[in-house]
Design an enzyme around this catalytic site. Structure first.
Site, PDB file in Angstrom:
ATOM      1  N   LYS A  22       0.850  -1.207   0.000  1.00 49.49           N
ATOM      2  CA  LYS A  22       0.000   0.000   0.000  1.00 49.49           C
ATOM      3  C   LYS A  22       0.877   1.244   0.000  1.00 49.49           C
ATOM      4  CE  LYS A  22      -1.751   1.534   4.062  1.00 49.49           C
ATOM      5  NZ  LYS A  22      -1.477   2.934   4.427  1.00 49.49           N
ATOM      6  N   ASN A  23       1.853   1.287   0.893  1.00 49.27           N
ATOM      7  CA  ASN A  23       2.610   2.522   1.102  1.00 49.27           C
ATOM      8  C   ASN A  23       3.631   2.804   0.006  1.00 49.27           C
ATOM      9  OD1 ASN A  23       1.054   2.964   3.295  1.00 49.27           O
ATOM     10  ND2 ASN A  23       2.602   2.395   4.801  1.00 49.27           N
ATOM     11  N   CYS A 117      -5.516  12.684  13.038  1.00 49.41           N
ATOM     12  CA  CYS A 117      -5.199  11.261  12.925  1.00 49.41           C
ATOM     13  C   CYS A 117      -5.368  10.649  14.312  1.00 49.41           C
ATOM     14  CB  CYS A 117      -3.769  11.096  12.419  1.00 49.41           C
ATOM     15  SG  CYS A 117      -3.267   9.383  12.406  1.00 49.41           S
ATOM     16  N   ARG A 122       0.025  14.776  13.061  1.00 51.64           N
ATOM     17  CA  ARG A 122       0.841  14.344  11.915  1.00 51.64           C
ATOM     18  C   ARG A 122       1.036  15.553  11.023  1.00 51.64           C
ATOM     19  NH1 ARG A 122      -1.205   8.730   9.720  1.00 51.64           N
ATOM     20  NH2 ARG A 122       0.737   8.824   8.536  1.00 51.64           N
ATOM     21  N   ASP A 125       4.685  20.101   7.931  1.00 58.97           N
ATOM     22  CA  ASP A 125       5.626  21.230   7.782  1.00 58.97           C
ATOM     23  C   ASP A 125       6.839  20.878   6.928  1.00 58.97           C
ATOM     24  OD1 ASP A 125       6.122  19.525  10.065  1.00 58.97           O
ATOM     25  OD2 ASP A 125       7.807  20.824  10.515  1.00 58.97           O
ATOM     26  N   ASP A 307       4.944   0.751  12.029  1.00 60.89           N
ATOM     27  CA  ASP A 307       3.716   0.115  11.536  1.00 60.89           C
ATOM     28  C   ASP A 307       3.581  -1.336  11.989  1.00 60.89           C
ATOM     29  OD1 ASP A 307       3.498   1.821   8.309  1.00 60.89           O
ATOM     30  OD2 ASP A 307       3.171   2.464  10.372  1.00 60.89           O
ATOM     31  N   ARG A 399      -8.473  -0.435   5.084  1.00 60.55           N
ATOM     32  CA  ARG A 399      -7.632   0.595   4.455  1.00 60.55           C
ATOM     33  C   ARG A 399      -6.310  -0.018   4.002  1.00 60.55           C
ATOM     34  NH1 ARG A 399      -7.016   6.149   7.489  1.00 60.55           N
ATOM     35  NH2 ARG A 399      -5.855   6.391   5.563  1.00 60.55           N
TER      36      ARG A 399
HETATM   37  C1  EPZ Z   1       4.230   6.982   6.273  1.00 64.77           C
HETATM   38  O1  EPZ Z   1       3.478   8.052   6.832  1.00 64.77           O
HETATM   39  C2  EPZ Z   1       3.297   5.786   6.264  1.00 64.77           C
HETATM   40  N1  EPZ Z   1       2.133   6.087   5.446  1.00 64.77           N
HETATM   41  C3  EPZ Z   1       2.870   5.442   7.682  1.00 64.77           C
HETATM   42  O2  EPZ Z   1       2.107   4.241   7.615  1.00 64.77           O
HETATM   43  C4  EPZ Z   1       4.111   5.172   8.520  1.00 64.77           C
HETATM   44  O3  EPZ Z   1       3.707   4.936   9.852  1.00 64.77           O
HETATM   45  C5  EPZ Z   1       5.051   6.385   8.456  1.00 64.77           C
HETATM   46  O4  EPZ Z   1       5.373   6.685   7.087  1.00 64.77           O
HETATM   47  C6  EPZ Z   1       6.346   6.139   9.198  1.00 64.77           C
HETATM   48  O5  EPZ Z   1       7.019   5.046   8.648  1.00 64.77           O
HETATM   49  C7  EPZ Z   1       2.252   6.003   4.103  1.00 64.77           C
HETATM   50  O6  EPZ Z   1       3.306   5.692   3.587  1.00 64.77           O
HETATM   51  C8  EPZ Z   1       1.009   6.290   3.316  1.00 64.77           C
HETATM   52  P1  EPZ Z   1       6.440  10.319   8.153  1.00 64.77           P
HETATM   53  P2  EPZ Z   1       4.076   9.571   6.772  1.00 64.77           P
HETATM   54  O7  EPZ Z   1       6.347  11.600   7.425  1.00 64.77           O
HETATM   55  O8  EPZ Z   1       4.831   9.755   5.524  1.00 64.77           O
HETATM   56  C9  EPZ Z   1       6.858  13.602  11.538  1.00 64.77           C
HETATM   57  C10 EPZ Z   1       0.275   2.864   7.868  1.00 64.77           C
HETATM   58  O9  EPZ Z   1      -0.042   2.296   8.915  1.00 64.77           O
HETATM   59  N2  EPZ Z   1       6.596  14.584  10.467  1.00 64.77           N
HETATM   60  O10 EPZ Z   1       7.559   9.374   7.839  1.00 64.77           O
HETATM   61  O11 EPZ Z   1       2.964  10.492   7.094  1.00 64.77           O
HETATM   62  C11 EPZ Z   1       5.657  12.736  11.865  1.00 64.77           C
HETATM   63  O12 EPZ Z   1       4.819  13.380  12.804  1.00 64.77           O
HETATM   64  C12 EPZ Z   1       0.709   4.307   7.923  1.00 64.77           C
HETATM   65  O13 EPZ Z   1       0.326   2.323   6.728  1.00 64.77           O
HETATM   66  C13 EPZ Z   1       6.737  15.961  10.740  1.00 64.77           C
HETATM   67  O14 EPZ Z   1       7.065  16.357  11.856  1.00 64.77           O
HETATM   68  O15 EPZ Z   1       5.082   9.521   8.009  1.00 64.77           O
HETATM   69  C14 EPZ Z   1       6.296  11.484  12.430  1.00 64.77           C
HETATM   70  O16 EPZ Z   1       6.599  11.703  13.794  1.00 64.77           O
HETATM   71  C15 EPZ Z   1       0.415   4.947   9.268  1.00 64.77           C
HETATM   72  N3  EPZ Z   1       6.498  16.860   9.749  1.00 64.77           N
HETATM   73  C16 EPZ Z   1       7.608  11.373  11.644  1.00 64.77           C
HETATM   74  O17 EPZ Z   1       7.826  12.663  11.064  1.00 64.77           O
HETATM   75  C17 EPZ Z   1       6.145  16.461   8.479  1.00 64.77           C
HETATM   76  O18 EPZ Z   1       5.962  17.334   7.604  1.00 64.77           O
HETATM   77  C18 EPZ Z   1       7.570  10.360  10.527  1.00 64.77           C
HETATM   78  O19 EPZ Z   1       6.439  10.632   9.724  1.00 64.77           O
HETATM   79  C19 EPZ Z   1       6.002  15.076   8.224  1.00 64.77           C
HETATM   80  C20 EPZ Z   1       6.254  14.153   9.223  1.00 64.77           C
END
Ligand code: EPZ
Length: 423
Positions: A22-23, A117, A122, A125, A307, A399
């Site tokens: 999916k991801n 969420c 989430r 920025d 995850d 999902r």
């Molecule tokens: C991806 O989400 C995945 N989703 C998530 O899987 C997964 O948990 C996550 O990566 C971490 O591996 C998809 O790929 C669709 P991040 P993403 O940006 O990209 C912080 C599932 O269960 N952050 O890597 O949204 C954030 O808060 C889903 O399939 C900022 O601060 O995650 C987190 O603490 C749930 N600012 C960390 O970075 C930003 O602009 C990692 O988030 C973006 C993120």
């Protein structure tokens, strides 16, 4: 609304093939917005609620999409709209993936701010920082991100992410491939989802160095073309199926996987007492008579993935001893714990750490899904709980898991999907 009715106590054993990721599918589908040159043929795309949501969004923008038998054909020459509406974005946060491609191709993008969420803030920025570095002017008004170009094109830049972000790295990549000049990305996410996106963009004609590492270099180009592409397997679905065998004393072989992408997870299963055997494209797991309490800290790849954190906590309720699970990616991703405790688990939460006291006998009852991986942990617990467990609101599960009850039933589970009404 659907619920899963699980009659616990059966062993999960046998052989199963993992679905497509999916991801990985989501950023790849988003990247088809970058060009109208030809028709994309994407294979091994899972038939999931999130994929349907994203397909609707791209069709709203003007992409022509045909999806059947896990193969998606996409023609994006007639994309006119640059606005991703709230009604679709609120269903799936990953809709933010259209920001980079729309900005790169059309010089303008209007994307609704994603909703909240279940497991904490989430922010986006880092996505916006990357776009601004590449030459975009970002304003946020009436719940929308409005991104326009200060000059005619995006310009290559150095983007240094303070923390590892899969989504922000994906958006930066999809914008940089059409920017003028060279873009370097430091502290890029090195998850397999990003590695595969790089391979997809390179197949489309992009020039990217450092694929699979945290330092990426992109040479912008004017021309990208549609390609045929075979999507990778879903490493989190594979990990979840392995956990189903581990928690029920079973013996499972998951086919169509790259064990390297599961290395940190397989290491933890082995520490917990499971016997692991791998080939180039499969993993076999034999559960031990007694599981051993094993600590886990969820961090960015190649560490143990966040995850799989909820699924690991469910498993540790059956392990001998006390285990400590820390999530350094999402500090509040513990909504599954109160529901697991309602099944009879004994789990305490201290800040971003869960302390699991095992083994605990679980007894079936009704439990509520709150998010995708939390619902997976409740299904795992239901497989081993005495009696019947009803997992409600399985739309969360749908999902990210393709026919999970069909897969588990083919491996010995006793699960039925039933309709129900909530008060
Ligand atoms: C991806 O989400 C995945 N989703 C998530 O899987 C997964 O948990 C996550 O990566 C971490 O591996 C998809 O790929 C669709 P991040 P993403 O940006 O990209 C912080 C599932 O269960 N952050 O890597 O949204 C954030 O808060 C889903 O399939 C900022 O601060 O995650 C987190 O603490 C749930 N600012 C960390 O970075 C930003 O602009 C990692 O988030 C973006 C993120």
């Amino acid at each position: 609304m659907d619920k899963l009715v699980i009659r616990g106590g059966t062993r999960i054993s046998g052989s199963i093939t993992a679905s497509g990721s999916k991801n990985t599918s989501l950023p790849i589908i988003a990247a088809t917005l970058l060009t109208g040159n030809g028709t994309f043929i994407l294979r091994h795309i899972p038939n999931l609620r999130d994929i349907m949501t994203f397909t609707k969004l791209l069709q709203h923008l003007g992409s022509e999409i045909d999806f059947s038998d896990n193969t998606m054909k996409i023609f994006s020459a007639n994309v006119q709209s640059i606005q991703a509406p709230y009604e679709l974005v609120k269903q799936m946060r990953a809709s933010i993936y259209v920001l980079g491609p729309l900005l790169a191709r059309f010089g303008h993008a209007r994307v609704s701010l994603p909703g909240g969420c279940a497991f904490g803030p989430r922010p986006i920025d880092l996505h916006l920082m990357a776009m601004e570095k590449l030459g975009a002017t970002i304003t946020i008004e009436t719940g929308f991100i409005d991104a326009t170009l200060r000059e005619g094109k995006l310009r290559g830049a150095h983007i240094d992410f303070p923390i590892s972000s899969v989504g922000a790295t994906g958006n930066a990549l999809m914008a940089a491939v059409l920017a003028e000049g060279t873009t370097t990305i430091s502290n890029a996410a090195a998850e397999p989802e990003i590695e595969t996106l790089c391979k997809f963009l390179i197949a489309m004609g992009a020039t990217i160095k450092g694929t699979g590492t945290t330092e990426l270099q992109i040479e912008g180009t004017d021309t990208l073309n549609a390609v045929e592409f075979h999507n990778v397997f879903d490493r989190i679905e594979a990990g979840t199926l392995l956990a189903a065998a581990a928690i029920t004393g079973g013996n499972i072989t998951v086919n169509g996987v790259e064990p390297e992408q599961l290395k940190a997870v397989l290491k933890k299963f082995a520490q917990a007492g499971c016997t692991i055997e791998t080939t180039s494209n499969s993993v076999n797991l034999k559960s031990p008579a007694k599981l051993i309490a094993t600590d886990v800290t969820a961090k960015p790849y190649p560490s143990f993935p966040t995850d799989m954190q909820a699924q690991w906590i469910a498993l540790m309720t059956q392990a001998e001893g006390t285990s400590h699970i820390i999530d350094k990616v999402y500090h509040e991703r513990f909504n599954h714990i109160p529901e697991l405790n309602r099944l009879g688990a004994h789990i305490d939460i201290r800040k971003n750490q869960a302390i699991v006291h095992g083994p605990q006998k679980l007894s079936g009852t009704k439990v509520m899904s709150t998010d995708l991986r939390a619902s997976a942990s409740l299904v795992l617990a239901g497989l081993v709980a005495e009696g019947t467990t009803e997992v409600l609101r399985v739309y969360h599960l749908d999902r990210g898991y393709e026919q999970i009850e069909t897969k588990l039933n083919s491996l010995g589970a006793d699960i039925t999907r039933e309709k129900y009404n909530e008060f």
